[in-house]
Design a protein around this motif. Structure first.
Motif, PDB file in Angstrom:
ATOM      1  N   SER A  89       7.500   2.717  -2.834  1.00  0.00           N
ATOM      2  CA  SER A  89       6.672   2.209  -3.934  1.00  0.00           C
ATOM      3  C   SER A  89       6.135   3.337  -4.807  1.00  0.00           C
ATOM      4  O   SER A  89       5.630   3.088  -5.902  1.00  0.00           O
ATOM      5  CB  SER A  89       5.511   1.357  -3.403  1.00  0.00           C
ATOM      6  N   ASN A  90       6.277   4.597  -4.360  1.00  0.00           N
ATOM      7  CA  ASN A  90       5.893   5.714  -5.219  1.00  0.00           C
ATOM      8  C   ASN A  90       6.673   5.704  -6.530  1.00  0.00           C
ATOM      9  O   ASN A  90       6.170   6.154  -7.550  1.00  0.00           O
ATOM     10  CB  ASN A  90       6.115   7.047  -4.496  1.00  0.00           C
ATOM     11  N   MET A 131       0.862  -1.178   0.000  1.00  0.00           N
ATOM     12  CA  MET A 131       0.000   0.000   0.000  1.00  0.00           C
ATOM     13  C   MET A 131       0.898   1.227   0.000  1.00  0.00           C
ATOM     14  O   MET A 131       1.596   1.479   0.988  1.00  0.00           O
ATOM     15  CB  MET A 131      -0.906  -0.002   1.234  1.00  0.00           C
ATOM     16  N   PRO A 132       0.943   1.992  -1.078  1.00  0.00           N
ATOM     17  CA  PRO A 132       1.839   3.150  -1.131  1.00  0.00           C
ATOM     18  C   PRO A 132       1.481   4.210  -0.092  1.00  0.00           C
ATOM     19  O   PRO A 132       0.316   4.575   0.052  1.00  0.00           O
ATOM     20  CB  PRO A 132       1.640   3.701  -2.550  1.00  0.00           C
ATOM     21  N   ALA A 133       2.496   4.672   0.627  1.00  0.00           N
ATOM     22  CA  ALA A 133       2.364   5.887   1.425  1.00  0.00           C
ATOM     23  C   ALA A 133       2.511   7.044   0.435  1.00  0.00           C
ATOM     24  O   ALA A 133       3.608   7.423   0.050  1.00  0.00           O
ATOM     25  CB  ALA A 133       3.443   5.939   2.500  1.00  0.00           C
ATOM     26  N   LEU A 134       1.395   7.565  -0.008  1.00  0.00           N
ATOM     27  CA  LEU A 134       1.341   8.401  -1.209  1.00  0.00           C
ATOM     28  C   LEU A 134       2.022   9.757  -1.048  1.00  0.00           C
ATOM     29  O   LEU A 134       1.827  10.452  -0.042  1.00  0.00           O
ATOM     30  CB  LEU A 134      -0.116   8.641  -1.601  1.00  0.00           C
ATOM     31  N   MET A 150       9.003   2.818  -7.171  1.00  0.00           N
ATOM     32  CA  MET A 150       9.459   1.441  -7.406  1.00  0.00           C
ATOM     33  C   MET A 150       8.313   0.465  -7.169  1.00  0.00           C
ATOM     34  O   MET A 150       8.486  -0.601  -6.582  1.00  0.00           O
ATOM     35  CB  MET A 150      10.648   1.113  -6.503  1.00  0.00           C
ATOM     36  N   ALA A 151       7.121   0.840  -7.637  1.00  0.00           N
ATOM     37  CA  ALA A 151       5.916   0.089  -7.301  1.00  0.00           C
ATOM     38  C   ALA A 151       5.977  -1.355  -7.782  1.00  0.00           C
ATOM     39  O   ALA A 151       5.671  -2.287  -7.032  1.00  0.00           O
ATOM     40  CB  ALA A 151       4.682   0.783  -7.876  1.00  0.00           C
ATOM     41  N   LYS A 152       6.372  -1.572  -9.024  1.00  0.00           N
ATOM     42  CA  LYS A 152       6.371  -2.927  -9.569  1.00  0.00           C
ATOM     43  C   LYS A 152       7.351  -3.812  -8.819  1.00  0.00           C
ATOM     44  O   LYS A 152       7.028  -4.956  -8.472  1.00  0.00           O
ATOM     45  CB  LYS A 152       6.688  -2.930 -11.051  1.00  0.00           C
ATOM     46  N   ALA A 153       8.542  -3.296  -8.553  1.00  0.00           N
ATOM     47  CA  ALA A 153       9.546  -4.096  -7.852  1.00  0.00           C
ATOM     48  C   ALA A 153       9.085  -4.437  -6.439  1.00  0.00           C
ATOM     49  O   ALA A 153       9.269  -5.567  -5.967  1.00  0.00           O
ATOM     50  CB  ALA A 153      10.879  -3.358  -7.819  1.00  0.00           C
ATOM     51  N   CYS A 154       8.473  -3.469  -5.749  1.00  0.00           N
ATOM     52  CA  CYS A 154       7.974  -3.733  -4.399  1.00  0.00           C
ATOM     53  C   CYS A 154       6.859  -4.774  -4.415  1.00  0.00           C
ATOM     54  O   CYS A 154       6.821  -5.683  -3.582  1.00  0.00           O
ATOM     55  CB  CYS A 154       7.495  -2.435  -3.755  1.00  0.00           C
ATOM     56  N   CYS A 155       5.938  -4.643  -5.375  1.00  0.00           N
ATOM     57  CA  CYS A 155       4.849  -5.619  -5.493  1.00  0.00           C
ATOM     58  C   CYS A 155       5.386  -6.990  -5.903  1.00  0.00           C
ATOM     59  O   CYS A 155       4.905  -8.025  -5.423  1.00  0.00           O
ATOM     60  CB  CYS A 155       3.799  -5.128  -6.490  1.00  0.00           C
ATOM     61  N   ASP A 156       6.385  -7.014  -6.780  1.00  0.00           N
ATOM     62  CA  ASP A 156       6.994  -8.288  -7.186  1.00  0.00           C
ATOM     63  C   ASP A 156       7.652  -8.976  -5.994  1.00  0.00           C
ATOM     64  O   ASP A 156       7.591 -10.207  -5.864  1.00  0.00           O
ATOM     65  CB  ASP A 156       8.031  -8.058  -8.285  1.00  0.00           C
ATOM     66  N   HIS A 179      -0.690   4.244 -12.386  1.00  0.00           N
ATOM     67  CA  HIS A 179       0.557   3.472 -12.475  1.00  0.00           C
ATOM     68  C   HIS A 179       0.641   2.467 -11.330  1.00  0.00           C
ATOM     69  O   HIS A 179       1.012   1.299 -11.542  1.00  0.00           O
ATOM     70  CB  HIS A 179       1.742   4.436 -12.433  1.00  0.00           C
ATOM     71  N   PHE A 180       0.291   2.870 -10.120  1.00  0.00           N
ATOM     72  CA  PHE A 180       0.331   1.966  -8.973  1.00  0.00           C
ATOM     73  C   PHE A 180      -0.615   0.785  -9.158  1.00  0.00           C
ATOM     74  O   PHE A 180      -0.273  -0.356  -8.858  1.00  0.00           O
ATOM     75  CB  PHE A 180      -0.076   2.707  -7.689  1.00  0.00           C
ATOM     76  N   ARG A 181      -1.812   1.094  -9.612  1.00  0.00           N
ATOM     77  CA  ARG A 181      -2.806   0.025  -9.787  1.00  0.00           C
ATOM     78  C   ARG A 181      -2.316  -0.999 -10.799  1.00  0.00           C
ATOM     79  O   ARG A 181      -2.493  -2.208 -10.617  1.00  0.00           O
ATOM     80  CB  ARG A 181      -4.148   0.627 -10.201  1.00  0.00           C
ATOM     81  N   GLU A 182      -1.704  -0.534 -11.882  1.00  0.00           N
ATOM     82  CA  GLU A 182      -1.160  -1.445 -12.890  1.00  0.00           C
ATOM     83  C   GLU A 182      -0.047  -2.315 -12.314  1.00  0.00           C
ATOM     84  O   GLU A 182       0.143  -3.454 -12.732  1.00  0.00           O
ATOM     85  CB  GLU A 182      -0.643  -0.642 -14.083  1.00  0.00           C
TER      86      GLU A 182
END
Length: 292
Positions: free
Chosen positions: A208-209, A7-10, A211-217, A31-34
């Protein structure tokens, strides 16, 4: 309520006139949702809540609530220096549709643990929300003790703690001591994989703001039992995470967004710009992440 995933701290995007840039905000959230985030945490310290007016805080909360899908978690940052203001901000969030709030100890005043217990009890009594505690003593000047967590361990509305002390032993103690009561939430980004190992199923994540994909991965790999892949991703993330923790956190987060092609403007004063050297260091640290 069970929290899970990244969950991004936006951040709060600002335009050239230092006003909130909702166009940039929408691009960022899309972008985050994707990338696969599970929810949203607006108006935290990464979002520069301390520089926002009450009306701006309301606008940010409403914008994120309107964007969110029904299956996405919403946690509003409602911090303020005084209990009265925290209650006002929490009531505002509840009115907009947030059932969960993230609350660190009030900054500057450095309340005792007894005073802090009373603070949280008062908020719970005044507004029907769930609380995620936020432990970041280096920033707030006040800790959330085990004694405080003992006090709230059987309260179903104190659902978790974002642990940002950077002390892994404390995370282990929380995980062991409050299993099934207070959820451990990763908040020390450079040891996020260690947190996962010790039971943190969710991650309120500033990096994750950008590096969202890497964090989710990383989160997905660990939960799928792909430990070697998770270690590889964490290794790639580590230097950038470590640079963020060395100072000017929010400025570096915003510059990272710019490097990813999603500019979100500068920070508001008193936060100043990065030096060329600081920018170069972060840019170099991001290269392994982009190569994943």
């Amino acid at each position: 309520m069970k929290l899970s995933g990244v969950m991004p701290a936006l951040v709060t995007p600002f335009d050239q006139n230092n006003e909130i840039d909702f166009g940039a905000f929408e691009k960022l959230l899309t972008h985050f949702r994707e990338a696969g985030v599970t929810g949203w945490v607006p108006n935290g310290s990464t979002g520069e809540y301390f520089s926002l007016s009450t009306e701006e805080r309301r606008d940010v909360l409403q914008f994120v609530k309107d964007f969110a899908n029904d299956d996405e978690i919403l946690i509003a940052g409602t911090n303020a220096p005084a209990t009265r203001e925290v209650i006002e901000q929490t009531a505002l969030a509840k009115e907009i549709g947030y059932d969960n709030v993230l609350l660190a100890p009030p900054f500057y005043t450095r309340p005792t643990q007894d005073e802090l217990i009373k603070h949280y009890e008062t908020v719970l009594a005044e507004v029907d929300v769930n609380i995620v505690l936020y432990s970041y003593p280096a920033k707030d000047g006040s800790d959330i003790s085990l004694e405080l967590m003992d006090h709230f361990a059987d309260n179903p509305r104190v659902i978790g703690i974002k642990e940002s002390s950077g002390v892994l032993q404390r995370a282990i103690e929380i995980s062991s001591r409050y299993d099934g009561k207070i959820q451990l939430i990763s908040g020390s980004d450079d040891i996020a994989l260690d947190f996962m190992f010790w039971g943190a199923e969710s991650w309120i994540c500033g990096p994750s703001n950008f590096m969202a994909k890497a964090c989710c991965d990383l989160d997905r790999a660990y939960k799928a039992g792909k430990l070697e892949e998770a270690r590889r991703i964490m290794s790639a993330l580590y230097r950038a995470m470590n640079i963020l923790e060395s100072g000017k956190f929010v400025q570096k987060i915003k510059y990272g967004c710019e490097l990813q092609g999603i500019p979100v403007g500068e920070c508001r004063a008193p936060l100043g710009p990065l030096t060329d050297e600081e920018k170069a260091d972060l840019k170099a640290a991001l290269e392994p992440v982009l190569a994943l």
